[in-house]
Design a protein around this motif. Structure first.
Motif, PDB file in Angstrom:
ATOM      1  N   UNK A  65      -3.400   1.296  14.914  1.00  0.00           N
ATOM      2  CA  UNK A  65      -3.539   0.019  14.124  1.00  0.00           C
ATOM      3  C   UNK A  65      -4.474   0.527  12.645  1.00  0.00           C
ATOM      4  N   UNK A  66      -4.206   1.938  12.594  1.00  0.00           N
ATOM      5  CA  UNK A  66      -4.343   2.407  11.281  1.00  0.00           C
ATOM      6  C   UNK A  66      -3.217   2.451  10.472  1.00  0.00           C
ATOM      7  N   UNK A  67      -1.667   2.917  11.683  1.00  0.00           N
ATOM      8  CA  UNK A  67      -0.530   3.056  10.941  1.00  0.00           C
ATOM      9  C   UNK A  67      -0.016   1.746  10.867  1.00  0.00           C
ATOM     10  N   UNK A  68      -0.589   1.087  11.296  1.00  0.00           N
ATOM     11  CA  UNK A  68       0.205  -0.605  11.028  1.00  0.00           C
ATOM     12  C   UNK A  68       0.003  -1.060   9.929  1.00  0.00           C
ATOM     13  N   UNK A  69      -1.563  -0.819   9.250  1.00  0.00           N
ATOM     14  CA  UNK A  69      -2.419  -1.491   8.476  1.00  0.00           C
ATOM     15  C   UNK A  69      -1.710  -0.757   7.780  1.00  0.00           C
ATOM     16  N   UNK A  70      -1.373   0.429   7.334  1.00  0.00           N
ATOM     17  CA  UNK A  70      -1.349   1.377   6.319  1.00  0.00           C
ATOM     18  C   UNK A  70       0.466   0.343   5.848  1.00  0.00           C
ATOM     19  N   UNK A  71       1.166   0.712   6.954  1.00  0.00           N
ATOM     20  CA  UNK A  71       2.127  -0.314   6.844  1.00  0.00           C
ATOM     21  C   UNK A  71       2.603  -1.260   6.271  1.00  0.00           C
ATOM     22  N   UNK A  72       1.272  -1.832   6.090  1.00  0.00           N
ATOM     23  CA  UNK A  72       0.829  -3.178   5.855  1.00  0.00           C
ATOM     24  C   UNK A  72       0.895  -4.223   4.515  1.00  0.00           C
ATOM     25  N   UNK A  73      -0.357  -2.156   4.287  1.00  0.00           N
ATOM     26  CA  UNK A  73      -0.176  -2.284   2.613  1.00  0.00           C
ATOM     27  C   UNK A  73       1.079  -2.220   2.115  1.00  0.00           C
ATOM     28  N   UNK A  74       2.433  -1.727   2.061  1.00  0.00           N
ATOM     29  CA  UNK A  74       3.892  -0.651   1.868  1.00  0.00           C
ATOM     30  C   UNK A  74       4.078  -2.484   1.679  1.00  0.00           C
ATOM     31  N   UNK A  75       4.386  -2.946   3.208  1.00  0.00           N
ATOM     32  CA  UNK A  75       5.547  -4.476   3.245  1.00  0.00           C
ATOM     33  C   UNK A  75       4.564  -5.271   1.964  1.00  0.00           C
ATOM     34  N   UNK A  76       3.415  -5.024   1.529  1.00  0.00           N
ATOM     35  CA  UNK A  76       3.323  -5.740  -0.096  1.00  0.00           C
ATOM     36  C   UNK A  76       3.673  -6.332  -0.819  1.00  0.00           C
TER      37      UNK A  76
END
Length: 132
Positions: A65-76
């Motif tokens: 979940x942390x990995x998915x969240x972290x890549x989500x932050x970059x996708x912003x």
């Protein structure tokens, strides 16, 4: 033959190189990285499987979940140009800015949630893209 169907991802547009960059930017936080050759085994697969396998292989004690969240932050930091309601919804849900492309051949595309909507493709200018 009466029709030809093109697959979008990998044929029309290859999104895998972008995701590879995003994955490595996230892994940099932990002093880790993956090679392109390693990443290629996950082409077309689910992100959850990729992150679970990768964190185990790298010995990272980071929940998926942390990995998915972290890549989500970059996708912003991404801008999406989309022509469908589902695509706009997905991009907005991922925290991305969206330019909706209105196709005059399609009655109801549902582009209202997009940050900006254009009708002719030529209205998507570098200046417009930089405004996000």
């Amino acid at each position: 033959m009466e029709a030809v169907i093109f697959d979008m991802d990998g044929v029309i547009v290859d999104t895998e190189p972008g995701f590879f960059i995003v994955a490595n930017k996230f892994l940099e936080r932990y002093g880790k990285s993956i090679t392109k050759e390693y990443f290629e085994q996950f082409f077309g697969g689910a992100s959850v499987h990729m992150w679970k396998t990768t964190t185990e292989m790298l010995g990272l004690d980071v929940p998926v979940e942390e990995c998915l969240k972290g890549t989500h932050e970059i996708r912003e930091q991404c801008l999406v140009i989309e022509d469908s309601s589902n695509g706009v919804t997905a991009a907005k849900s991922a925290g991305m800015s969206v330019i909706g492309f209105r196709n005059l051949e399609v009655a109801n595309q549902g582009l209202k949630p997009a940050d900006h909507v254009v009708t002719p493709m030529k209205d998507i200018t570098l200046e417009l893209c930089r405004s996000f």
